[in-house]
Enzyme design. Structure first.
Site, PDB file in Angstrom:
ATOM      1  N   LEU A 291       0.826  -1.220   0.000  1.00 34.15           N
ATOM      2  CA  LEU A 291       0.000   0.000   0.000  1.00 34.15           C
ATOM      3  C   LEU A 291       0.856   1.265   0.000  1.00 34.15           C
ATOM      4  O   LEU A 291       0.577   2.214  -0.732  1.00 34.15           O
ATOM      5  CB  LEU A 291      -0.935  -0.006   1.223  1.00 34.15           C
ATOM      6  N   GLY A 292       1.913   1.280   0.825  1.00 34.45           N
ATOM      7  CA  GLY A 292       2.747   2.481   0.916  1.00 34.45           C
ATOM      8  C   GLY A 292       3.427   2.813  -0.406  1.00 34.45           C
ATOM      9  O   GLY A 292       3.553   3.987  -0.770  1.00 34.45           O
TER      10      GLY A 292
ATOM     11  N   ALA B 239      -3.417  -2.976  -3.332  1.00 38.01           N
ATOM     12  CA  ALA B 239      -2.023  -2.879  -3.765  1.00 38.01           C
ATOM     13  C   ALA B 239      -1.296  -4.184  -3.503  1.00 38.01           C
ATOM     14  O   ALA B 239      -1.578  -4.874  -2.515  1.00 38.01           O
ATOM     15  CB  ALA B 239      -1.336  -1.756  -3.006  1.00 38.01           C
TER      16      ALA B 239
ATOM     17  N   LYS C 218     -15.181   0.429   9.964  1.00 33.67           N
ATOM     18  CA  LYS C 218     -14.187  -0.383   9.254  1.00 33.67           C
ATOM     19  C   LYS C 218     -13.699  -1.505  10.165  1.00 33.67           C
ATOM     20  O   LYS C 218     -13.519  -2.647   9.730  1.00 33.67           O
ATOM     21  CB  LYS C 218     -13.012   0.505   8.804  1.00 33.67           C
TER      22      LYS C 218
ATOM     23  N   SER D  98      -7.262  -9.722   3.452  1.00 36.33           N
ATOM     24  CA  SER D  98      -5.823  -9.572   3.710  1.00 36.33           C
ATOM     25  C   SER D  98      -5.365 -10.568   4.784  1.00 36.33           C
ATOM     26  O   SER D  98      -4.252 -11.083   4.727  1.00 36.33           O
ATOM     27  CB  SER D  98      -5.508  -8.135   4.135  1.00 36.33           C
TER      28      SER D  98
ATOM     29  N   GLU E  56      -2.894  -9.453  11.272  1.00 33.77           N
ATOM     30  CA  GLU E  56      -3.151  -8.229  12.034  1.00 33.77           C
ATOM     31  C   GLU E  56      -4.220  -8.469  13.114  1.00 33.77           C
ATOM     32  O   GLU E  56      -4.933  -7.545  13.500  1.00 33.77           O
ATOM     33  CB  GLU E  56      -3.549  -7.101  11.082  1.00 33.77           C
TER      34      GLU E  56
END
Ligand SMILES: NC(=O)C1=CN([C@@H]2O[C@H](COP(=O)(O)OP(=O)(O)OC[C@H]3O[C@@H](n4cnc5c(N)ncnc54)[C@H](O)[C@@H]3O)[C@@H](O)[C@H]2O)C=CC1
Ligand SMILES: CC(C)(CO)C(=O)C(=O)O
Length: 298
Positions: A11-12, A121, A177, A247, A259
């Protein structure tokens, strides 16, 4: 605007690469990605095609910029915050999944903005990121309400062609979210199914129970998130991303740490502070943590 992107993986690199079309961007990344970007620039392919030349470094200490964008995985946030604390930034914005902003506000003097990203991404190889879907970045004050710093960051993102909304209700958006991720990510990761498998049936019921519990904890935290809103948000995301492997499922597929601590684990931790029981999230978090422990990932 000068922007430091701390944790330029998938993503970054995408967001940093796109921002570099209009701003001075430095990616803080690991080698060989960082050195490849310095040598040959960054290629973005897929839903957006561009080639930009951000700066790149493996050393995130003592940097300064108008904005630090935090895009490490949630479990690397504390270390990122410690490193960022050695530098000077006008503002800090996290685009991570999970509730990580509080870790940043504890460590950093700069104002921390809340953000969410629905861009997709994937880092394909050093120096090359695939945009798997054009989504939207939503950002704003962590406490809600209008915020001139958020407005400025929003204008800078739009100037670089990023779909961006500056919102005044980030507390509710963050928790919505979180409710969606607590439902979809944990259940799909444990049952190894695509998001669309949560349209109906027992697994869908479990995901909705996790989202409902999250909404209850949000309300205990003073955030207005009715169960109905969490349910609708979860159903919408299931429909819109039916073919996705979440993810967290992708992390499990790849044998990587998940996560869980910042998603289901954070719901449980906050519930405990309010003496609420969240049995669904507690069970999902325990199972995910057991999987990680079994693979030596924690
Ligand atoms: N990939 C995606 O499409 C999306 C990701 N997100 C969220 O964004 C966050 C990042 O996700 P990804 O980009 O997929 O993860 P990633 O693992 O591809 O990227 C994180 C990068 O940070 C780097 N990193 C960590 N600590 C570092 C340090 N001290 N110095 C230099 N580099 C460091 C890692 O090496 C890694 O390359 C997660 O919270 C994820 O949930 C949210 C929306 C979409
Ligand atoms: C929205 C969703 C559930 C899409 O898969 C996601 O955020 C994720 O996979 O982390």
């Amino acid at each position: 605007m000068d922007v430091v992107v701390f944790g330029a993986g998938s993503l970054g690199s995408l967001v940093g690469g796109l921002l570099a079309r209009a701003h001075d961007v430095t990616l803080v990344a690991r080698d060989p990605h960082a050195s490849r970007v310095r040598e040959s620039g960054l290629r973005v392919s897929g839903a957006v095609e561009t080639h930009t030349t951000p700066d790149a470094t493996t050393d995130g200490a003592n940097l300064s910029a108008d904005l630090a964008l935090v895009t490490v995985k949630a479990f690397d946030t504390a270390e990122a915050a410690n490193t960022l604390a050695t530098g000077e930034f006008g503002a800090v914005l996290s685009l991570q999944n999970g509730l990580t902003e509080e870790i940043l506000t504890d460590e950093l003097d700069a104002p921390v903005l809340a953000g969410t990203a629905t861009y997709g991404a994937r880092l394909l190889e050093p120096g090359h990121v695939d945009c798997t879907g054009v989504g939207r970045i939503v950002l704003g004050s962590l406490d809600g309400g209008p915020d001139p710093v958020a407005e400025r960051v929003g204008r800078a993102f739009r100037a670089a062609g990023l779909e961006t909304l500056v919102a005044t209700d980030m507390p509710r958006r963050r928790w919505t979210k979180l409710a969606v991720n607590a439902g979809i990510n944990a259940v799909t990761a444990l049952s190894r199914v695509e998001n669309g498998a949560l349209t109906d049936g027992d697994a869908a019921e479990l995901a909705h129970a996790a989202a409902r519990e999250t909404a209850r904890v949000a309300r205990a935290e003073g955030v207005s998130l009715p169960n109905r809103r969490a349910r609708t948000a979860l159903s919408r995301v299931v429909d819109a991303t039916a073919d996705n492997r979440s993810s967290m499922l992708q992390d499990i597929d790849a044998g990587r740490r998940t996560e869980v601590d910042a998603i289901s684990g954070e719901v449980v931790a906050r519930a405990e502070r309010h003496r609420l029981d969240v049995p669904t999230n507690r069970t999902l978090a325990a199972l995910l943590r057991a999987w990680e422990a079994g693979r030596g990932l924690r």
